[in-house]
Design a protein around this motif. Structure first.
Motif, mmCIF file in Angstrom:
data_model
loop_
_atom_site.group_PDB
_atom_site.id
_atom_site.type_symbol
_atom_site.label_atom_id
_atom_site.label_comp_id
_atom_site.label_asym_id
_atom_site.label_seq_id
_atom_site.Cartn_x
_atom_site.Cartn_y
_atom_site.Cartn_z
ATOM 1 N N GLY A 245 0.846 -1.048 0.212
ATOM 2 C CA GLY A 245 -0.193 -0.068 0.103
ATOM 3 C C GLY A 245 0.649 1.398 -0.059
ATOM 4 O O GLY A 245 1.581 1.732 -0.980
ATOM 5 N N SER A 246 0.258 2.043 0.656
ATOM 6 C CA SER A 246 1.738 2.965 0.862
ATOM 7 C C SER A 246 2.379 3.004 1.541
ATOM 8 O O SER A 246 3.311 4.016 1.441
ATOM 9 N N ALA A 250 3.568 5.910 4.300
ATOM 10 C CA ALA A 250 3.061 6.075 5.298
ATOM 11 C C ALA A 250 3.355 6.872 7.035
ATOM 12 O O ALA A 250 2.918 7.650 7.311
ATOM 13 N N HIS A 258 -3.753 9.445 6.448
ATOM 14 C CA HIS A 258 -3.791 7.421 5.934
ATOM 15 C C HIS A 258 -4.945 6.592 6.217
ATOM 16 O O HIS A 258 -5.015 5.995 5.779
ATOM 17 N N ASP A 260 -8.015 4.351 5.279
ATOM 18 C CA ASP A 260 -9.347 4.342 4.895
ATOM 19 C C ASP A 260 -10.456 4.233 5.361
ATOM 20 O O ASP A 260 -10.958 3.587 5.725
ATOM 21 N N THR A 270 -10.495 4.929 0.046
ATOM 22 C CA THR A 270 -9.245 5.344 -0.224
ATOM 23 C C THR A 270 -8.338 3.634 -0.119
ATOM 24 O O THR A 270 -8.819 2.940 0.896
ATOM 25 N N ARG A 272 -4.625 2.742 0.783
ATOM 26 C CA ARG A 272 -3.714 2.623 1.275
ATOM 27 C C ARG A 272 -2.772 1.855 2.208
ATOM 28 O O ARG A 272 -2.136 1.392 2.251
ATOM 29 N N SER A 273 -3.845 1.725 2.411
ATOM 30 C CA SER A 273 -3.408 -0.190 3.804
ATOM 31 C C SER A 273 -2.552 -1.130 2.248
ATOM 32 O O SER A 273 -2.212 -2.252 2.622
#
Length: 352
Positions: A245-246, A250, A258, A260, A270, A272-273
């Motif tokens: 993910g990010s 992060a 950050h 989700d 989103t 980002r995980s």
């Protein structure tokens, strides 16, 4: 250890310049109809000698199955297979009998075991990864609903400046570097060819997107999905890092940026995980990046040492990749498929 997986478990054998390599795959359920052409096509994506930007070694890499399959279907028994090493130039490595190549496993392997097969790295050679591709191709067929797409997202300083959702994965195989963005791919190829002409090598990044994996793969403590994927991916030769993910970005963000946030159907606004939360897949796309170092064998004279600890000048010989990432794309997919297949089988016992 020569094995990976718990239920869907691969054990391998062989050396780079031995007679053959191969493996035993346990845990594949009975009744799976296998597409042998698909398995061979995956091997063809990994095999050497594909283009001017890969090693010149020629290997047909034809897999032969010995057990666990009857009339095209898996029987539930161990699947045994082998791949003959047909293009060995062991003499290319005779100068390494008493010398250690910088940044290779030569020194550490020798100190650990007291002896080593210096021909192409022996057991520690990336030739071993052909076994993984065979098992991964079977895992892909077990997970027929899951889509796994890996691609080269950067070579050296050349990278795709797009989100994966903007890319057409059907274009990954349209060029020798396996980058789905044609303009970026051409720049990557030119860079690799230039570096090859200098007798040098370059690293890169492979991105991977897994779709339709579902919710619930992975365990909350020691067998987190991303932990097991990381273990498998970091087992690939030349891999120096994996981020989900990010990733490392992060560490620069706030929680309010950050997190989700959920939609009412359980999906998130989103990702980002990277499709994994609490070590368990959440139904979103699983997304990660794998960083590969430059290949350690360069066609330039380097300072090194020999078995006696004396300084020497080492000139490399043989046939090697100036950039490993194009051929590593199917390997990343294979390792991903094996981990997912293992969790898929384990998940069938997680609740009544």
């Amino acid at each position: 250890m020569n094995s990976i997986g718990r239920l869907f478990r691969l054990t391998t054998f062989g050396e780079s310049h031995g007679d053959s390599i191969g493996g035993i795959l346990d845990g594949c359920p009975a009744g799976l109809s296998l597409d042998f052409e698909l398995i061979q096509s995956e091997l063809d994506r990994r095999k050497p000698g594909q283009s001017t930007i890969t090693t010149e070694r020629k290997e047909s890499d034809v897999v032969k199955f010995h057990s666990g399959i009857f009339e095209g279907k898996t029987t539930g028994a161990s699947i045994g297979f082998s791949i003959v090493n047909s293009n060995q130039n062991s003499k290319d490595y005779s100068h390494l009998k008493e010398s250690f190549r910088p940044s290779h496993s030569d020194f550490t392997y020798s100190k650990k075991y007291g002896l080593r097969d210096y021909r192409g790295g022996g057991r520690s050679s990336a030739r071993e990864t052909a076994n993984w591709v065979v098992a991964g191709a079977i895992a892909k067929q077990l997970l027929s609903q899951v889509k796994i797409n890996a691609y080269v997202s950067s070579v050296g300083p050349v990278f795709i400046d797009k989100n994966y959702s903007e890319l057409d994965f059907s274009k990954i195989e349209n060029n020798t570097v396996r980058c789905p963005d044609e303009a970026t791919a051409q720049n990557m190829i030119e860079l690799i060819e230039s570096i090859k002409s200098e007798g040098d090598t370059v690293g890169g990044v492979i991105s991977c997107v897994v779709q339709n994996a579902g919710i619930g793969l992975g365990e909350p403590i020691f067998n987190k999905l991303h932990a097991n994927l990381g273990h498998a991916l970091l087992s690939i030769n030349a891999v120096k890092g994996v981020e989900f993910g990010s990733g490392f970005c992060a560490s620069e963000m706030r929680g309010s940026e950050h997190n989700d946030l959920f939609n009412t159907d359980g999906t998130t606004k989103t990702n980002r995980s990277g499709g994994i939360q609490g070590g368990i897949s959440n139904g979103m796309d699983i997304y990660f990046r794998v960083a590969f170092k430059p290949a350690s064998t360069i066609m330039q004279s380097q300072q090194s040492i020999n078995n006696s600890g004396q300084e020497i000048a080492l000139d490399a010989k043989g046939r090697h990749d100036p950039c490993v990432v194009p051929r590593a794309v199917p390997i990343v997919e294979a390792m991903t498929a094996m981990v997912l297949a293992d969790f898929y089988l384990l998940n069938r016992t997680s609740k009544l």
